[in-house]
Design an enzyme around this catalytic site. Structure first.
Site, PDB file in Angstrom:
ATOM      1  N   GLY A  37       5.479  -1.338  -5.450  1.00 10.80           N
ATOM      2  CA  GLY A  37       6.865  -1.047  -5.789  1.00 10.80           C
ATOM      3  C   GLY A  37       7.532  -0.249  -4.685  1.00 10.80           C
TER       4      GLY A  37
ATOM      5  N   HIS B  44      -2.154  -5.248   0.437  1.00  2.00           N
ATOM      6  CA  HIS B  44      -1.769  -6.283  -0.535  1.00  2.00           C
ATOM      7  C   HIS B  44      -2.745  -7.463  -0.470  1.00  2.00           C
ATOM      8  CE1 HIS B  44       2.143  -4.656  -1.828  1.00  2.00           C
ATOM      9  NE2 HIS B  44       2.169  -4.117  -0.611  1.00  2.00           N
TER      10      HIS B  44
END
Length: 546
Positions: free
Chosen positions: A88, A202
């Protein structure tokens, strides 16, 4: 599969919004073995949240996106095998930063935090996070120092994709590092006593080559999932549920020729056969031979009851003199409602209206039970069909992503040409014919578009590209054809590559192919003397021109 037909989430009145206060037991409980294994993704505003869910589903495990502040009690009702905290844009130390219910760490359910999700987990369990001048964006070299669990079977040195300005500065006494980069000592962590893991990078993006195996290790090894999520099983169960819900009544399905509505129609035909009636509204804005192709597929292949409404003149009359894109869309939507409504009232015993709502539509419209609250876009039922039609909606694809819908189409026996057809906008060629629309302009655009698609297919690149088409620009330019001076139209060719259609890059089509497309359009389409190639990405541009 989550009650694809039987729950309030998938069968409702056309005028009825999803009831966000529905008790969990009414929505979640379901006898499907496919739902025995579920992973929840808590969305903290990550642009990759949907990608995480898709990567988990690639392991044949059902994955669902829920809001970040869902209560631990609610999570327990879902009984997931695992929880993933997404990344986020926020910083955990800022006032008002989104947080999860800390009690979820006490449920005994394995948790994987990714980027912001890792920082949140460490902050909640005794670590600390701070802004660092050694920010990492892009590819980084990662050294694995503890190969247990997530890193089992992976190389000691691997490339990862970083995107962070904050990082965990201290893990306290309860975490220990599993991997590091040159500037990030805690690139991956593991809790000493709880099944809580964190990755600063990620794993869901293709730029982390070992990311798929990392997520596989979490889902199968750590969470203990066995991989029951199979589209063939989903199809079989959904067909049975449709039969039970529909009974002896009829279902109307609006066909556009696109993959979503086609797969819905195929699924319904397998379930109820002649009780299905399909309506194709030909608005005069379809691609070349599109009506004939749809009729052939759904009368020969499935022998469906297909109603074709030739409404081109009404649409063209409504669009006369209109060039503003939003006004075009508004008028096309209104005319579609009238044409569809008129034909639908002729079908006796019709009780249900089927549409191809997909999981991203549900998420982005804010209509998902326990889903992210932010509304990214409004989702309209089949062009905004009016409430007075009074149908109950059937949305059998509302738990699927686009790639899953395509695979389901193959399972159902749809022709590959139809399943892998590139997306086509609801307003049709109206948003690819810039400026005022006329029959003459549409004729030029249809021929040019057909050449573009034909040549890309002939080059074997249609499946490698995501959306390829022609656009007729509202400008003319000077040209020379033979010994004569011309002042004719300009056609732009647009081709993009994308996984999710939220971002896209322009396709690097070979120069020889572009030259052949240009030559054919200029030689074969009367009224065109110039062809351009659109090399803009999304963002900042959009895929369609209007």
């Amino acid at each position: 599969m989550q009650a694809a037909i039987g729950s309030q989430r998938c069968v409702r009145r056309a005028s009825e919004p999803v009831d966000m206060s529905t008790p969990a037991s009414d929505v979640i409980t379901d006898s499907s073995a496919l739902m025995d294994e579920r992973v929840l993704v808590l969305d903290f505003g990550s642009q990759y949240a949907q990608l995480i869910a898709r990567r988990v589903r690639e392991q044949n495990v059902y994955c669902q996106i829920v809001r970040h502040d869902i209560s631990a009690e609610r999570i327990a009702e879902y009984a997931p095998r695992g929880i993933i905290l997404s990344g986020g844009p926020s910083s955990v130390y800022e006032d008002g930063a989104p947080r999860c219910d800390p009690k979820l760490f006490e449920l005994g359910i394995p948790v994987l935090g990714i980027c912001y999700g890792m920082q949140l987990a460490c902050d909640a369990l005794g670590g600390s996070v701070q802004h660092t001048p050694s920010r990492e964006y892009g590819r980084a070299h990662c050294e694995v120092t503890d190969a247990a669990d997530l890193f089992d079977g992976l190389p000691t040195n691997m490339q990862v994709w970083m995107s962070h300005g904050d990082q965990v500065s201290s893990v306290g006494e309860m975490f220990h590092a599993q991997a590091r980069t040159e500037t990030c000592p805690f690139a991956a962590v593991k809790h000493a006593s709880l099944p809580v893991y964190g990755l600063q990078f990620h794993p869901e993006v293709t730029h982390t080559p070992e990311g798929k195996q990392l997520l596989r290790n979490f889902v199968l090894r750590v969470c203990g999932c066995t991989g029951k999520w199979q589209l063939s099983d989903f199809a079989e169960e959904t067909i049975g549920q449709i039969r039970e819900i529909v009974g002896d009544r009829r279902v109307i399905c609006g066909l556009s020729g696109g993959v979503d509505s086609s797969v819905v129609a195929a699924l319904l035909y397998k379930a109820i056969g002649p009780q299905l009636a399909c309506i194709l509204v030909d608005n005069g804005l379809l691609r070349k031979a599109e009506q004939a192709d749809v009729v052939k597929a759904f009368t020969e292949h499935f022998k469906a009851d297909l109603h074709v409404v030739d409404a081109g003149p009404q649409f063209m009359e409504a669009l006369e003199g209109i060039s503003e894109p939003q006004e075009k869309r508004r008028r096309i939507g209104h005319q579609f409602i009238e044409a569809f409504k008129s034909e639908a009232t002729k079908i006796e015993s019709a009780h249900f209206l089927a549409q191809g709502t997909l999981y991203p539509d549900v998420i982005e419209s804010g209509a998902a039970q326990d889903g992210p609250a932010a509304t990214i876009k409004l989702h309209h039922n089949v062009g905004g069909l009016p409430e007075e039609l009074g149908f109950e909606l059937i949305e059998p694809l509302r738990d699927l992503f686009k790639d899953e819908v395509r695979r389901l189409g193959i399972e159902l026996g749809l022709p590959e040409d139809l399943v892998w057809r590139h997306p086509f906008p609801g307003p049709g060629l109206a948003v690819r014919c810039l400026g005022e629309i006329t029959e003459e302009k549409l004729a030029v655009l249809r021929e040019a578009d057909a050449i573009v698609v034909e040549e890309v297919k002939a080059a074997g690149l249609y499946r490698q590209t995501s959306q390829t088409f022609a656009v007729l620009l509202p400008v003319q330019s000077v040209g020379v054809m033979g010994d004569a001076r011309t002042y004719d139209n300009c056609v732009a060719v647009r081709s993009v590559d994308t996984d999710d259609f939220m971002t896209a890059d322009w396709s690097r089509l070979p120069y020889d192919l572009l030259a052949k497309i240009s030559t054919r359009i200029i030689n074969e389409v009367k009224g065109v003397n110039r062809v351009c190639y659109d090399i803009s990405s999304k963002p900042p541009a959009t895929i369609e021109w209007e």
